[in-house]
Scaffold this motif. Structure first.
Motif, PDB file in Angstrom:
ATOM      1  N   LYS A  18      -3.489 -25.910  -2.484  1.00 19.74           N
ATOM      2  CA  LYS A  18      -3.442 -27.003  -3.461  1.00 19.74           C
ATOM      3  C   LYS A  18      -2.925 -28.248  -2.756  1.00 19.74           C
ATOM      4  CE  LYS A  18      -2.839 -24.017  -7.397  1.00 19.74           C
ATOM      5  NZ  LYS A  18      -1.955 -23.566  -8.448  1.00 19.74           N
ATOM      6  N   GLY A  19      -3.225 -29.390  -3.325  1.00 17.29           N
ATOM      7  CA  GLY A  19      -2.813 -30.652  -2.727  1.00 17.29           C
ATOM      8  C   GLY A  19      -1.321 -30.712  -2.444  1.00 17.29           C
ATOM      9  N   GLY A  20      -0.510 -30.167  -3.327  1.00 16.04           N
ATOM     10  CA  GLY A  20       0.937 -30.193  -3.156  1.00 16.04           C
ATOM     11  C   GLY A  20       1.460 -29.235  -2.099  1.00 16.04           C
ATOM     12  N   ASP A  21       0.601 -28.330  -1.627  1.00 14.34           N
ATOM     13  CA  ASP A  21       1.024 -27.382  -0.593  1.00 14.34           C
ATOM     14  C   ASP A  21       1.113 -28.034   0.786  1.00 14.34           C
ATOM     15  OD1 ASP A  21       0.983 -25.423  -2.562  1.00 14.34           O
ATOM     16  OD2 ASP A  21      -0.989 -24.657  -1.984  1.00 14.34           O
ATOM     17  N   GLU A  26       3.329 -29.553   7.544  1.00 14.32           N
ATOM     18  CA  GLU A  26       3.684 -28.215   7.089  1.00 14.32           C
ATOM     19  C   GLU A  26       2.855 -27.825   5.868  1.00 14.32           C
ATOM     20  OE1 GLU A  26       8.445 -28.015   8.115  1.00 14.32           O
ATOM     21  OE2 GLU A  26       7.833 -28.574   6.088  1.00 14.32           O
ATOM     22  N   LEU A  27       2.583 -26.526   5.760  1.00 12.21           N
ATOM     23  CA  LEU A  27       2.020 -25.975   4.537  1.00 12.21           C
ATOM     24  C   LEU A  27       3.142 -25.222   3.846  1.00 12.21           C
ATOM     25  CD1 LEU A  27      -1.387 -24.377   5.629  1.00 12.21           C
ATOM     26  CD2 LEU A  27      -0.956 -26.671   4.737  1.00 12.21           C
ATOM     27  N   HIS A  28       3.332 -25.492   2.584  1.00 10.30           N
ATOM     28  CA  HIS A  28       4.348 -24.788   1.798  1.00 10.30           C
ATOM     29  C   HIS A  28       3.611 -23.836   0.872  1.00 10.30           C
ATOM     30  CE1 HIS A  28       7.968 -27.157   2.915  1.00 10.30           C
ATOM     31  NE2 HIS A  28       6.998 -27.921   3.392  1.00 10.30           N
ATOM     32  N   LEU A  29       3.515 -22.585   1.297  1.00 10.70           N
ATOM     33  CA  LEU A  29       2.767 -21.577   0.561  1.00 10.70           C
ATOM     34  C   LEU A  29       3.717 -20.808  -0.348  1.00 10.70           C
ATOM     35  CD1 LEU A  29       0.635 -20.268   3.562  1.00 10.70           C
ATOM     36  CD2 LEU A  29       0.034 -22.045   1.900  1.00 10.70           C
ATOM     37  N   THR A  30       3.475 -20.890  -1.635  1.00  5.65           N
ATOM     38  CA  THR A  30       4.354 -20.218  -2.592  1.00  5.65           C
ATOM     39  C   THR A  30       3.830 -18.844  -2.983  1.00  5.65           C
ATOM     40  OG1 THR A  30       3.223 -21.312  -4.412  1.00  5.65           O
ATOM     41  CG2 THR A  30       5.204 -22.380  -3.564  1.00  5.65           C
ATOM     42  N   ASP A  31       2.530 -18.625  -2.796  1.00  2.00           N
ATOM     43  CA  ASP A  31       1.923 -17.372  -3.257  1.00  2.00           C
ATOM     44  C   ASP A  31       1.196 -16.670  -2.116  1.00  2.00           C
ATOM     45  OD1 ASP A  31       1.243 -15.391  -5.020  1.00  2.00           O
ATOM     46  OD2 ASP A  31      -0.508 -16.430  -5.805  1.00  2.00           O
ATOM     47  N   LYS A  33       0.623 -13.529   0.675  1.00  2.00           N
ATOM     48  CA  LYS A  33       0.695 -12.063   0.597  1.00  2.00           C
ATOM     49  C   LYS A  33       2.086 -11.555   0.986  1.00  2.00           C
ATOM     50  CE  LYS A  33      -1.641  -7.909   2.220  1.00  2.00           C
ATOM     51  NZ  LYS A  33      -2.748  -7.389   3.018  1.00  2.00           N
ATOM     52  N   THR A  34       2.728 -12.256   1.909  1.00  2.00           N
ATOM     53  CA  THR A  34       4.057 -11.853   2.382  1.00  2.00           C
ATOM     54  C   THR A  34       5.169 -12.635   1.701  1.00  2.00           C
ATOM     55  OG1 THR A  34       3.881 -13.396   4.234  1.00  2.00           O
ATOM     56  CG2 THR A  34       3.186 -11.125   4.627  1.00  2.00           C
ATOM     57  N   GLY A  35       4.851 -13.352   0.633  1.00  3.79           N
ATOM     58  CA  GLY A  35       5.850 -14.137  -0.085  1.00  3.79           C
ATOM     59  C   GLY A  35       5.790 -15.604   0.297  1.00  3.79           C
ATOM     60  N   ALA A  36       6.644 -16.387  -0.297  1.00  2.00           N
ATOM     61  CA  ALA A  36       6.682 -17.821  -0.018  1.00  2.00           C
ATOM     62  C   ALA A  36       7.035 -18.063   1.436  1.00  2.00           C
ATOM     63  CB  ALA A  36       7.697 -18.497  -0.930  1.00  2.00           C
ATOM     64  N   LYS A  37       6.363 -19.046   2.040  1.00  2.00           N
ATOM     65  CA  LYS A  37       6.660 -19.375   3.430  1.00  2.00           C
ATOM     66  C   LYS A  37       6.211 -20.788   3.741  1.00  2.00           C
ATOM     67  CE  LYS A  37       2.435 -17.239   5.248  1.00  2.00           C
ATOM     68  NZ  LYS A  37       1.909 -16.230   6.163  1.00  2.00           N
ATOM     69  N   VAL A  38       6.769 -21.322   4.817  1.00  2.00           N
ATOM     70  CA  VAL A  38       6.390 -22.634   5.328  1.00  2.00           C
ATOM     71  C   VAL A  38       5.677 -22.396   6.659  1.00  2.00           C
ATOM     72  CG1 VAL A  38       7.219 -24.872   6.156  1.00  2.00           C
ATOM     73  CG2 VAL A  38       8.342 -23.761   4.203  1.00  2.00           C
ATOM     74  N   VAL A  39       4.482 -22.976   6.795  1.00  2.00           N
ATOM     75  CA  VAL A  39       3.681 -22.800   8.002  1.00  2.00           C
ATOM     76  C   VAL A  39       3.566 -24.148   8.709  1.00  2.00           C
ATOM     77  CG1 VAL A  39       1.426 -22.119   8.901  1.00  2.00           C
ATOM     78  CG2 VAL A  39       2.350 -20.983   6.873  1.00  2.00           C
ATOM     79  N   PRO A  40       4.020 -24.235   9.970  1.00  2.00           N
ATOM     80  CA  PRO A  40       3.854 -25.485  10.705  1.00  2.00           C
ATOM     81  C   PRO A  40       2.370 -25.751  10.968  1.00  2.00           C
ATOM     82  CG  PRO A  40       4.982 -23.826  12.059  1.00  2.00           C
ATOM     83  CD  PRO A  40       4.686 -23.206  10.744  1.00  2.00           C
ATOM     84  N   VAL A  41       1.990 -27.013  10.921  1.00  2.00           N
ATOM     85  CA  VAL A  41       0.595 -27.412  11.103  1.00  2.00           C
ATOM     86  C   VAL A  41       0.490 -28.260  12.359  1.00  2.00           C
ATOM     87  CG1 VAL A  41      -1.329 -28.664  10.060  1.00  2.00           C
ATOM     88  CG2 VAL A  41       0.257 -27.406   8.603  1.00  2.00           C
TER      89      VAL A  41
END
Length: 85
Positions: A18-21, A26-31, A33-41
């Motif tokens: 989503k746009g807010g992710d 960074e990607l801020h993934l709330t949903d 498979k392994t739970g909420a996480k922040v992914v560096p881009v």
């Protein structure tokens, strides 16, 4: 596909972004498979993401369920098979 290759994320994590992710580099993934996480881009992925704009709660890559998502998934499987995954 290029974004998937650059990010190392799961297919669903990218296709349902989503746009807010997307927050800067960074990607801020709330949903995930392994739970909420922040992914560096990395810079190449930031460049791709900067071409897409969406409201915070709207899909960054809008697709209809069914044929669109099936095609993306089939292509991703072929890429992984060729890569030896």
């Amino acid at each position: 596909m290029r974004l998937l290759l650059l990010m190392g994320c799961r297919l669903a994590e990218i296709t349902y972004l989503k746009g807010g992710d997307v927050r800067g580099s960074e990607l801020h993934l709330t949903d995930s498979k392994t739970g909420a996480k922040v992914v560096p881009v990395g810079s190449a992925a930031v460049e791709i993401l900067s071409q897409y704009h969406s409201k915070p709660n709207k899909a960054l890559f809008p697709m209809k369920q069914g044929a669109s998502t099936t095609r993306v998934q089939a292509l991703w499987v072929r890429v992984r098979v060729k890569a030896g995954d």
